[in-house]
Write an enzyme that holds these catalytic residues in place. Structure first.
Site, mmCIF file in Angstrom:
data_model
loop_
_atom_site.group_PDB
_atom_site.id
_atom_site.type_symbol
_atom_site.label_atom_id
_atom_site.label_comp_id
_atom_site.label_asym_id
_atom_site.label_seq_id
_atom_site.Cartn_x
_atom_site.Cartn_y
_atom_site.Cartn_z
ATOM 1 N N ARG A 269 4.517 -6.897 -13.068
ATOM 2 C CA ARG A 269 4.398 -5.866 -12.020
ATOM 3 C C ARG A 269 5.807 -5.368 -11.748
ATOM 4 O O ARG A 269 6.613 -6.049 -11.126
ATOM 5 C CB ARG A 269 3.808 -6.513 -10.757
ATOM 6 C CG ARG A 269 3.322 -5.511 -9.728
ATOM 7 C CD ARG A 269 3.152 -6.170 -8.379
ATOM 8 N NE ARG A 269 4.424 -6.306 -7.720
ATOM 9 C CZ ARG A 269 4.746 -7.291 -6.877
ATOM 10 N NH1 ARG A 269 3.897 -8.232 -6.591
ATOM 11 N NH2 ARG A 269 5.952 -7.330 -6.325
ATOM 12 N N HIS A 273 4.510 -4.702 -4.621
ATOM 13 C CA HIS A 273 3.063 -4.972 -4.596
ATOM 14 C C HIS A 273 2.309 -3.732 -4.115
ATOM 15 O O HIS A 273 1.326 -3.315 -4.699
ATOM 16 C CB HIS A 273 2.763 -6.155 -3.665
ATOM 17 C CG HIS A 273 1.306 -6.310 -3.387
ATOM 18 N ND1 HIS A 273 0.426 -6.797 -4.316
ATOM 19 C CD2 HIS A 273 0.558 -5.966 -2.303
ATOM 20 C CE1 HIS A 273 -0.802 -6.774 -3.803
ATOM 21 N NE2 HIS A 273 -0.741 -6.263 -2.599
ATOM 22 N N TYR A 282 12.181 -11.205 -2.346
ATOM 23 C CA TYR A 282 11.731 -12.443 -2.999
ATOM 24 C C TYR A 282 11.947 -12.490 -4.511
ATOM 25 O O TYR A 282 11.640 -13.497 -5.138
ATOM 26 C CB TYR A 282 10.256 -12.717 -2.660
ATOM 27 C CG TYR A 282 9.303 -11.593 -3.028
ATOM 28 C CD1 TYR A 282 8.832 -11.431 -4.328
ATOM 29 C CD2 TYR A 282 8.871 -10.691 -2.059
ATOM 30 C CE1 TYR A 282 7.967 -10.402 -4.650
ATOM 31 C CE2 TYR A 282 8.006 -9.648 -2.373
ATOM 32 C CZ TYR A 282 7.559 -9.518 -3.672
ATOM 33 O OH TYR A 282 6.706 -8.503 -4.001
HETATM 34 C C1 TPP Z 1 -9.054 -13.123 0.114
HETATM 35 C C2 TPP Z 1 -7.759 -12.368 0.295
HETATM 36 N N1 TPP Z 1 -6.621 -13.047 0.551
HETATM 37 C C3 TPP Z 1 -5.454 -12.386 0.682
HETATM 38 C C4 TPP Z 1 -5.408 -11.017 0.588
HETATM 39 C C5 TPP Z 1 -4.074 -10.257 0.704
HETATM 40 N N2 TPP Z 1 -3.676 -9.866 -0.662
HETATM 41 C C6 TPP Z 1 -3.936 -8.618 -1.137
HETATM 42 S S1 TPP Z 1 -3.463 -8.438 -2.710
HETATM 43 C C7 TPP Z 1 -2.857 -10.004 -2.787
HETATM 44 C C8 TPP Z 1 -2.210 -10.517 -4.037
HETATM 45 C C9 TPP Z 1 -3.101 -10.492 -5.216
HETATM 46 O O1 TPP Z 1 -2.365 -10.841 -6.350
HETATM 47 P P1 TPP Z 1 -3.002 -10.772 -7.788
HETATM 48 O O2 TPP Z 1 -4.422 -11.219 -7.726
HETATM 49 O O3 TPP Z 1 -2.107 -11.506 -8.709
HETATM 50 O O4 TPP Z 1 -3.025 -9.226 -8.137
HETATM 51 P P2 TPP Z 1 -1.827 -8.187 -8.246
HETATM 52 O O5 TPP Z 1 -1.627 -7.612 -6.876
HETATM 53 O O6 TPP Z 1 -0.623 -8.933 -8.739
HETATM 54 O O7 TPP Z 1 -2.283 -7.151 -9.191
HETATM 55 C C10 TPP Z 1 -3.061 -10.666 -1.581
HETATM 56 C C11 TPP Z 1 -2.646 -12.068 -1.319
HETATM 57 C C12 TPP Z 1 -6.625 -10.333 0.337
HETATM 58 N N3 TPP Z 1 -6.687 -9.011 0.196
HETATM 59 N N4 TPP Z 1 -7.772 -11.036 0.159
#
Ligand code: TPP
Length: 372
Positions: A269, A273, A282
């Site tokens: 990425r 985010h 970080y």
């Molecule tokens: C159940 C839940 N926990 C926390 C969040 C907050 N949150 C949104 S995206 C994210 C990270 C997701 O990371 P990943 O699955 O690796 O996908 P990426 O964003 O790297 O594409 C988090 C913790 C959420 N939306 N839903």
């Protein structure tokens, strides 16, 4: 007596599958059978995806839209894989796969309207930006809670299997989603019922500020497929042709009744985010340097040049056309008014209950009053 303990290291680690070298040359035995037109379509969609992301993130910074998420650096993962499927296959996205929607021909104006949440948005402004959907293009509406789309895709694949259709479901997620219960539920169920589903993990190394090392103690993500009795494959996620090949094979297996596949596409990425995140807090800028050299668009461009189907004039013309398309879509999309206020009360009940009807009338009266 010695107890035999099974360890992950007993299984050979899979080297990620790749077709293109970093310099754009390719092993001709591994190249997919794609026409020049197909190759140009893939490249143009990747460039469009990046330019749109860039433009919309800047619009968020200007305060014109509330929130945005980019797929910067990950374009090859979802564009290569969706292109390997049939238009009748279902897509269950996360929020970073705009390119998958562009492969399906999602209209740019509708996309912009979704970002603005205005009356041109078919979801009536009820979803967060980047949470687009299209029943006609077979793109499911996604849920914000991480990982919930995995059981949805398994359910869709199960329905297709029961009906005897040849439809495949693909779902996208980051490696962070593999820590959710939904990941286990969906893969286990798909293994038991041999479902025609593809679990596409964009292992982009970060889940907001949580690095891969804090996400799993497993050697990699694809190895987890073994625990569920489904196929697992690792692929270079910055190699659009390799992604296309592994997804095509997963879809072939699914249609042949051979069950589900977990694809781990290794990528990075490259951006924040979301527009609400500051990754400088970080991660070190220098950690991205190595990945910048592996940019999926630059690498594919070198491949097209090696094939003799890319030159400066083509690139210049393409960039100009894309800029015009984006500018037109934004100016048209931005001009739509907000969704009608009373639409707040639609689409939940077939017969609106009395208390909601009362609230609806009160709201309309208040609006009338406010106008005078
Ligand atoms: C159940 C839940 N926990 C926390 C969040 C907050 N949150 C949104 S995206 C994210 C990270 C997701 O990371 P990943 O699955 O690796 O996908 P990426 O964003 O790297 O594409 C988090 C913790 C959420 N939306 N839903």
């Amino acid at each position: 007596m010695t107890v035999k303990v099974f360890q992950e290291k007993d299984v050979e680690a899979a080297v990620p599958f790749r077709v293109m070298e970093d310099d754009g040359t390719a092993d001709t035995r591994l190249e997919p059978e794609l026409s020049s037109e197909d190759l140009h379509f893939l490249y143009e969609t990747m460039v469009l995806n990046r330019e749109l992301d860039d433009r919309l993130l800047r619009m968020q910074r200007q305060g014109r839209i509330g929130f945005y998420l980019t797929g910067l650096g990950e374009e090859a993962t979802h564009i290569g894989s969706t292109f390997a499927l049939e238009p009748t296959d279902w897509v269950f996205p996360a929020y970073r796969e705009l390119g998958a929607a562009l492969v399906r021909g999602f209209p740019l104006v509708e996309f912009v309207c979704q970002i603005f949440g205005n009356s041109g948005d078919i979801t009536k402004g009820r979803q967060m930006p980047n949470h687009y959907a299209s029943p006609s293009l077979r793109i499911s509406s996604l849920s914000s809670p991480v990982g919930t789309q995995l059981p949805h895709a398994a359910g869709c694949a199960w329905a297709a299997k029961i009906k005897g259709e040849k439809t495949v479901a693909i779902t996208y997620f980051g490696e962070g989603a593999t820590s959710q219960g939904d990941f286990h539920v969906a893969l286990n169920f798909s293994g038991v019922f041999k479902l025609p589903v593809i679990f596409f993990c964009r292992n982009n190394l970060w889940a907001i500020s949580v690095p891969l090392s804090r996400q799993t103690a497993s050697r990699d993500i694809a190895v987890k497929a073994q625990a569920y009795g489904i196929a697992g494959v690792r692929v270079d996620g910055n190699d659009v042709l390799a992604v296309y090949q592994v997804t095509r094979e997963a879809a072939r297996r699914a249609r042949a009744g051979e069950g589900a596949t977990l694809i781990e596409a290794i990528t990075c990425r490259m951006g924040p985010h979301s527009s609400s995140d500051d990754p400088r807090l970080y991660r070190e800028e220098k950690d991205l340097e190595e990945w910048r050299q592996k940019d999926p668009i630059a690498r594919f461009q070198r491949y097209l040049r090696w094939k003799g189907i890319w030159d400066e004039a083509y690139e210049k013309n393409l960039r100009e056309k894309i800029q015009i398309r984006i500018a037109e879509a934004i100016s048209k999309g931005e001009s739509f008014p907000p969704p009608p206020l009373e639409s707040l009360f639609e689409d939940v009940y077939s017969t609106v209950p009395w208390h909601l009807e009362e609230q609806r009338l009160e709201l309309l009266a208040l609006r009338k009053e406010a106008k005078h």
